[in-house]
Write an enzyme that holds these catalytic residues in place. Structure first.
Site, PDB file in Angstrom:
ATOM      1  N   ASP A  58       8.631   3.675  -1.053  1.00  0.00           N
ATOM      2  CA  ASP A  58       9.782   3.230  -1.837  1.00  0.00           C
ATOM      3  C   ASP A  58      10.407   4.347  -2.671  1.00  0.00           C
ATOM      4  OD1 ASP A  58       9.639   0.375  -1.191  1.00  0.00           O
ATOM      5  OD2 ASP A  58       7.746   0.444  -2.280  1.00  0.00           O
TER       6      ASP A  58
ATOM      7  N   HIS B 222      -0.667   2.938  -4.018  1.00  0.00           N
ATOM      8  CA  HIS B 222      -0.662   2.105  -2.826  1.00  0.00           C
ATOM      9  C   HIS B 222      -2.034   1.492  -2.633  1.00  0.00           C
ATOM     10  CE1 HIS B 222       0.067   0.732   1.276  1.00  0.00           C
ATOM     11  NE2 HIS B 222       1.343   0.914   1.027  1.00  0.00           N
TER      12      HIS B 222
END
Length: 381
Positions: free
Chosen positions: A310, A259
């Protein structure tokens, strides 16, 4: 001129909508961990992101009624969805086009006063689940199921997919997933929406652009790719470690990991992992949870990679019998709440977003006439 690739670390606006502070995600000052623990309804979170406060009981009741009154879609939109069920057209492209069509058929789409903008926002938020559910059925040759006015957004969406009321645990899981995905600082799709809003364009254009940005596999499209990976490992009975090593050796990205902002853990992941475990247990699909845990453990121990929102959301949606190519549409169904809040905030800021780029191409080239150019082989420096 200092270059910030991908605008990493660059602060371009101020906001009161959401923030990431010390690895915690806050919605208008409320920690998402607390919102999940309190089982806050998605409708309350929408109100929070738009008004920056929790609604009163009366306000929430009215807000739900306004959303419910706008959930139905016209026969014209259904016909347009039917046309888009052709093969090889990605569902996110369908959603993008259909959102744009909503603006085409709204006679007040160009109105920019506060009341008109609010009505457009309500319509977009309310119709998104109906559009997605209708498309999911139409492409299977089934008729769309109209929404009910006595169900929450989460319950209504699951009902419109199947025509049956979902069990409480599935509704709770869907509601929680919608809450967790509702907003996330200045992510790519939100930035897209704000850039469009900064030009004072209409709301439908802003949301259409945001959907296009979310489609990409480096953003919202990652959850679809996550389940593609899990299916590939499972169907071919592959060794997880060998599969991941080969993927990394080829310099391929492992979707659902890493991320731009979080370096230790995505605070949303733990909630989705818990949901994945619960849902795989009751649906007897435990292999997806165990496989996901194997992938997470190996990448964390060997590469220091961490799962993002996700990764486990893919398993959560699969356990609700939702096709993997619809996962990102559900992301959009949630994130539109944040987009709409940011669009309104950006328009009030009244500042055009217009960054610069650093030119690195050739300079001072001289133009040659066409005849000379063909003889000499091109432009001369």
């Amino acid at each position: 001129m200092k270059i910030h690739k991908g605008l990493e670390g660059v602060v371009v606006s101020e906001t009161k909508i959401s923030s990431i502070v010390e690895n915690q995600l806050l919605f208008a000052g409320f920690n998402i961990d607390d919102l999940v623990a309190e089982r806050v309804q998605f409708e309350e979170v929408i109100f929070l992101l738009w008004y920056l406060r929790i609604p009163t009981n009366q306000e929430l009741k009215k807000f739900r009624q306004e959303l419910s009154s706008q959930m139905a879609i016209s026969d014209t939109i259904i016909t347009c969805l039917k046309i888009q069920t052709r093969q090889n057209l990605h569902p996110m492209s369908v959603l993008r086009s259909t959102i744009s069509l909503l603006g085409v058929f709204d006679p007040n789409a160009e109105a920019t006063d506060e009341r008109s903008t609010y009505l457009q926002s309500i319509a977009l938020q309310a119709k998104m689940p109906t559009i997605i559910a209708a498309y999911a059925r139409l492409r299977k040759g089934l008729d769309p199921i109209p929404p009910r006015n006595d169900l929450s957004i989460a319950a209504n969406f699951l009902y419109m997919l199947t025509g049956e009321l979902a069990e409480d645990i599935r509704v709770e899981a869907m509601n929680q997933a919608l809450v967790l995905h509702a907003d996330h600082d200045l992510n790519a799709s939100t930035f897209t929406a704000r850039v469009c809003a900064s030009t004072l364009s209409d709301v439908y254009s802003c949301i259409t652009g945001a959907v296009g940005s979310l489609k990409g596999p480096l953003h919202g499209g990652a959850n679809e790719k996550v389940f593609d990976m899990l299916k590939e490992i499972d169907s071919e009975n592959l060794n997880v470690e060998d599969y991941l090593n080969q993927k990394l050796d080829r310099k391929e990205k492992v979707m659902g990991f890493g991320h731009r902002v979080y370096k230790t853990e995505d605070p949303r992941k733990k909630h989705l992992k818990k949901l994945a475990k619960e849902l795989t247990t009751i649906t007897q699909k435990e292999q997806w949870y165990f496989l996901s845990c194997q992938v997470e453990r190996y990448l964390k121990e060997t590469k220091g990679l961490i799962p993002n929102v996700d990764f486990y959301s893919a398993t959560v949606y699969h356990c609700m019998d939702i096709d993997s190519d619809l996962f990102t549409l559900i992301f959009a169904m949630s994130r539109v709440s944040g987009w709409l809040g940011h669009i309104n905030e950006q328009k009030k800021e009244d500042c055009l977003i217009r960054p610069r780029s650093h030119y690195i191409g050739p300079k001072q080239l001289k133009y040659s006439e066409l005849n000379n150019r063909m003889q000499s082989g091109g432009m001369e420096a």
